[in-house]
Design a protein around this motif. Structure first.
Motif, PDB file in Angstrom:
ATOM      1  N   ALA A 298      -2.949  16.195   1.468  1.00 36.09           N
ATOM      2  CA  ALA A 298      -4.074  17.061   1.073  1.00 36.09           C
ATOM      3  C   ALA A 298      -4.091  18.349   1.905  1.00 36.09           C
ATOM      4  O   ALA A 298      -4.821  19.282   1.575  1.00 36.09           O
ATOM      5  CB  ALA A 298      -5.398  16.316   1.259  1.00 36.09           C
ATOM      6  N   ASN A 299      -3.294  18.398   2.952  1.00 36.34           N
ATOM      7  CA  ASN A 299      -3.314  19.558   3.858  1.00 36.34           C
ATOM      8  C   ASN A 299      -2.719  20.808   3.183  1.00 36.34           C
ATOM      9  O   ASN A 299      -1.546  20.824   2.792  1.00 36.34           O
ATOM     10  CB  ASN A 299      -2.523  19.206   5.130  1.00 36.34           C
ATOM     11  CG  ASN A 299      -2.620  20.297   6.163  1.00 36.34           C
ATOM     12  OD1 ASN A 299      -1.878  21.266   6.123  1.00 36.34           O
ATOM     13  ND2 ASN A 299      -3.544  20.146   7.087  1.00 36.34           N
TER      14      ASN A 299
ATOM     15  N   PHE B 178      -4.054  14.210  13.699  1.00 34.80           N
ATOM     16  CA  PHE B 178      -5.152  15.111  13.295  1.00 34.80           C
ATOM     17  C   PHE B 178      -6.493  14.533  13.753  1.00 34.80           C
ATOM     18  O   PHE B 178      -7.336  15.242  14.297  1.00 34.80           O
ATOM     19  CB  PHE B 178      -5.181  15.293  11.764  1.00 34.80           C
ATOM     20  CG  PHE B 178      -4.295  16.399  11.265  1.00 34.80           C
ATOM     21  CD1 PHE B 178      -2.959  16.168  10.971  1.00 34.80           C
ATOM     22  CD2 PHE B 178      -4.797  17.686  11.080  1.00 34.80           C
ATOM     23  CE1 PHE B 178      -2.139  17.185  10.497  1.00 34.80           C
ATOM     24  CE2 PHE B 178      -3.985  18.718  10.607  1.00 34.80           C
ATOM     25  CZ  PHE B 178      -2.644  18.462  10.319  1.00 34.80           C
TER      26      PHE B 178
ATOM     27  N   SER C 171       0.065   9.599   6.278  1.00 36.75           N
ATOM     28  CA  SER C 171      -1.326   9.156   6.145  1.00 36.75           C
ATOM     29  C   SER C 171      -1.901   8.886   7.528  1.00 36.75           C
ATOM     30  O   SER C 171      -1.317   9.277   8.536  1.00 36.75           O
ATOM     31  CB  SER C 171      -1.378   7.898   5.271  1.00 36.75           C
ATOM     32  OG  SER C 171      -0.834   6.814   5.976  1.00 36.75           O
ATOM     33  N   GLY C 172      -3.048   8.199   7.548  1.00 33.66           N
ATOM     34  CA  GLY C 172      -3.671   7.902   8.841  1.00 33.66           C
ATOM     35  C   GLY C 172      -2.957   6.771   9.570  1.00 33.66           C
ATOM     36  O   GLY C 172      -3.038   6.660  10.790  1.00 33.66           O
TER      37      GLY C 172
ATOM     38  N   ASP D 249      -6.616   7.333  -0.001  1.00 30.37           N
ATOM     39  CA  ASP D 249      -6.552   5.988  -0.569  1.00 30.37           C
ATOM     40  C   ASP D 249      -7.341   5.896  -1.880  1.00 30.37           C
ATOM     41  O   ASP D 249      -8.468   6.379  -1.963  1.00 30.37           O
ATOM     42  CB  ASP D 249      -7.093   4.977   0.443  1.00 30.37           C
ATOM     43  CG  ASP D 249      -6.108   4.784   1.588  1.00 30.37           C
ATOM     44  OD1 ASP D 249      -4.943   5.192   1.429  1.00 30.37           O
ATOM     45  OD2 ASP D 249      -6.503   4.220   2.619  1.00 30.37           O
TER      46      ASP D 249
ATOM     47  N   PRO E 105     -13.498  12.071   9.737  1.00 32.07           N
ATOM     48  CA  PRO E 105     -12.056  12.080  10.033  1.00 32.07           C
ATOM     49  C   PRO E 105     -11.551  13.509  10.227  1.00 32.07           C
ATOM     50  O   PRO E 105     -12.042  14.450   9.605  1.00 32.07           O
ATOM     51  CB  PRO E 105     -11.431  11.434   8.807  1.00 32.07           C
ATOM     52  CG  PRO E 105     -12.416  11.649   7.711  1.00 32.07           C
ATOM     53  CD  PRO E 105     -13.779  11.813   8.323  1.00 32.07           C
ATOM     54  N   GLY E 106     -10.549  13.633  11.102  1.00 33.69           N
ATOM     55  CA  GLY E 106     -10.182  14.956  11.599  1.00 33.69           C
ATOM     56  C   GLY E 106      -9.311  15.810  10.696  1.00 33.69           C
ATOM     57  O   GLY E 106      -9.240  17.023  10.880  1.00 33.69           O
TER      58      GLY E 106
ATOM     59  N   GLY F 220       0.090  10.560   0.384  1.00 34.52           N
ATOM     60  CA  GLY F 220      -0.733  10.089   1.505  1.00 34.52           C
ATOM     61  C   GLY F 220      -1.802  11.106   1.852  1.00 34.52           C
ATOM     62  O   GLY F 220      -1.754  12.264   1.400  1.00 34.52           O
TER      63      GLY F 220
ATOM     64  N   HIS G 296       0.818  -1.218   0.000  1.00 37.47           N
ATOM     65  CA  HIS G 296       0.000   0.000   0.000  1.00 37.47           C
ATOM     66  C   HIS G 296       0.858   1.278   0.000  1.00 37.47           C
ATOM     67  O   HIS G 296       0.522   2.270  -0.646  1.00 37.47           O
ATOM     68  CB  HIS G 296      -0.904  -0.028   1.242  1.00 37.47           C
ATOM     69  CG  HIS G 296      -1.807   1.144   1.386  1.00 37.47           C
ATOM     70  ND1 HIS G 296      -2.972   1.280   0.662  1.00 37.47           N
ATOM     71  CD2 HIS G 296      -1.727   2.261   2.156  1.00 37.47           C
ATOM     72  CE1 HIS G 296      -3.560   2.416   0.994  1.00 37.47           C
ATOM     73  NE2 HIS G 296      -2.827   3.034   1.896  1.00 37.47           N
TER      74      HIS G 296
HETATM   75  O1  KG4 Z   1      -3.863   7.922   2.927  1.00 30.99           O
HETATM   76  P1  KG4 Z   1      -5.142   7.913   3.679  1.00 30.99           P
HETATM   77  O2  KG4 Z   1      -6.416   8.195   2.912  1.00 30.99           O
HETATM   78  O3  KG4 Z   1      -5.367   6.563   4.404  1.00 30.99           O
HETATM   79  C1  KG4 Z   1      -4.349   5.841   5.046  1.00 30.99           C
HETATM   80  O4  KG4 Z   1      -3.609   5.098   4.336  1.00 30.99           O
HETATM   81  O5  KG4 Z   1      -4.233   6.023   6.273  1.00 30.99           O
HETATM   82  O6  KG4 Z   1      -4.982   8.977   4.861  1.00 30.99           O
HETATM   83  C2  KG4 Z   1      -6.030   9.281   5.732  1.00 30.99           C
HETATM   84  C3  KG4 Z   1      -5.544  10.282   6.755  1.00 30.99           C
HETATM   85  C4  KG4 Z   1      -6.546  10.549   7.871  1.00 30.99           C
HETATM   86  O7  KG4 Z   1      -5.893  10.440   9.115  1.00 30.99           O
HETATM   87  C5  KG4 Z   1      -7.014  11.968   7.594  1.00 30.99           C
HETATM   88  O8  KG4 Z   1      -7.395  12.659   8.778  1.00 30.99           O
HETATM   89  C6  KG4 Z   1      -5.784  12.578   6.961  1.00 30.99           C
HETATM   90  O9  KG4 Z   1      -5.284  11.554   6.123  1.00 30.99           O
HETATM   91  N1  KG4 Z   1      -6.130  13.774   6.174  1.00 30.99           N
HETATM   92  C7  KG4 Z   1      -5.650  14.998   6.422  1.00 30.99           C
HETATM   93  C8  KG4 Z   1      -6.279  15.878   5.504  1.00 30.99           C
HETATM   94  N2  KG4 Z   1      -7.111  15.143   4.715  1.00 30.99           N
HETATM   95  C9  KG4 Z   1      -7.002  13.842   5.137  1.00 30.99           C
HETATM   96  N3  KG4 Z   1      -4.773  15.440   7.343  1.00 30.99           N
HETATM   97  C10 KG4 Z   1      -4.496  16.761   7.361  1.00 30.99           C
HETATM   98  N4  KG4 Z   1      -5.065  17.655   6.535  1.00 30.99           N
HETATM   99  C11 KG4 Z   1      -5.945  17.268   5.585  1.00 30.99           C
HETATM  100  N5  KG4 Z   1      -6.504  18.177   4.768  1.00 30.99           N
END
Ligand code: KG4
Ligand code: ZN
Length: 341
Positions: free
Chosen positions: A272-273, A166, A136-137, A301, A178-179, A268, A111
């Motif tokens: 997107a931040n 987050f 990522s998360g 993802d 999600p935060g 990751g 992944h």
């Molecule tokens: O890559 P992803 O979709 O899934 C994993 O592989 O974990 O990442 C999800 C994570 C979540 O913790 C979410 O809160 C975070 O990415 N996330 C962000 C933003 N958009 C999603 N964190 C900070 N700022 C954002 N705008």
């Protein structure tokens, strides 16, 4: 070559069709946010059940909206791990059965390697070698990337992932799940300089991360200042975000300096931040370096990134066998390991 990508490692059921290495013909992502948000996080058993419901229709939709038919597919790439075992098994078993039925090769993809390959789906892909920050998360790590399928892990989080921090801070502030997006939207209304949270640089010459101290710092601040909390939420979000962004950005450029790389990438969900993107873009410009960040649709993802990574394995003749299985963690993690081989 036309590849079907399948991703089901966490709470998104995704399928994509990729032509050759970079042309996305379709990318479908079915999110489970509504199912999990009442619980403030992903409930693994519910996630598996939802994947089972979604997998066949999502693959069907990907094939149809790509304007192709199943017999036109040349191979299948599917997330093998890391992730939630029950979730992974759904996509993985589907991919195996599908490839067997169609009599085409298939390959299990890491992944994280998928996330790294998401930068090649942009108009201006990086040149090898480059440094990738994966946030990522579930993971926060820095890689020295030498090819589509080979990377060296330079450092990773010792506790929470950045996205997880987050999500947890959002929960502490009662803002929902999600935060990541919630906190970044809230931070826009606040002043990042009003409330200072320590930056966890650890050893500045190494590339590990730690976000648990920051999380505790935010919790302590909330406990100590309950009276004006509502008014302060935007400043807390902004102060917290600034701490994460400073550390992620610092480590990324320190790694690039150490490895003498001119190209850096951020991948990751946390990529997107907006604040992180802006800081890294500004720093790269100042240093005369090139930064590569995928569009928002490819940060979280998705299956296009899995197909992109899988393509490079399939063209090299690297395929998986019916007796291979999913894995929940990165195999052999450690700073010196070649994670993806
Ligand atoms: O890559 P992803 O979709 O899934 C994993 O592989 O974990 O990442 C999800 C994570 C979540 O913790 C979410 O809160 C975070 O990415 N996330 C962000 C933003 N958009 C999603 N964190 C900070 N700022 C954002 N705008
Ligand atoms: Zn991911």
């Amino acid at each position: 070559m036309i590849t079907l990508g399948i991703e089901s490692s966490c709470d998104e059921t995704a399928a994509a069709i990729l032509e050759n290495d970079t042309r996305i013909l379709s990318s479908i992502v079915a999110s489970q946010i509504e199912v999990h948000s009442p619980y403030g996080g992903v409930v693994p058993e519910l996630a598996s059940r939802k994947h089972i419901e979604a997998i066949a229709p999502v693959v069907d939709e990907a094939i149809q909206s790509a304007g192709i038919t199943a017999p036109m597919l040349d191979g299948v790439a599917v997330t093998q791990g890391p992730g939630l075992v029950g979730s992974l098994l759904v996509g993985f078993s589907f991919a195996k059965a599908f490839a067997y039925a169609m009599d085409i090769p298939w390959v299990g993809v890491n992944h994280l390697e998928g996330h790294i390959n998401s930068v090649f789906l942009t108009r201006t892909p990086p040149a090898f070698p480059f440094i990738a920050l994966l946030a990522s998360g579930g993971h926060t790590a820095i890689y020295h990337v030498t090819s589509h399928t080979t990377s060296t892990l330079m450092g990773q989080t010792r506790d929470d992932a950045a996205g997880e921090a987050f999500d947890k801070v959002s929960k502490m502030l009662d803002l929902g799940y999600p935060g990541g997006k919630i906190i970044s939207d809230m931070a826009r209304k606040g002043d990042p300089k009003k409330i200072f949270f320590k930056r966890a640089y650890l050893d500045k010459n190494e590339f590990d991360f730690s976000f648990s101290g920051l999380k505790t710092g935010v919790r302590r601040y909330i406990e100590k200042n309950p009276r004006h909390l509502k008014k302060e939420v935007p400043d807390i979000a902004a102060g917290f975000q600034a701490s994460v962004v400073d550390v992620l950005s610092f480590k990324l450029f320190a790694a690039a300096d150490k490895m003498d790389c001119q190209h850096v990438a951020v991948v990751g969900g946390v990529a997107a931040n907006t604040s992180l993107r802006e800081k890294i873009e500004a720093t790269a410009k100042r240093k005369g370096m090139t930064v590569h960040i995928p569009p928002l649709s490819l940060c979280g993802d998705n299956a296009a990134m899995i197909a992109a990574a899988g393509y490079h394995h399939l063209v090299q003749g690297q395929t998986s066998h019916l007796d291979s299985d999913v894995y929940s963690r990165v195999k052999n993690p450690g700073p010196e390991d070649q994670v993806f081989n």
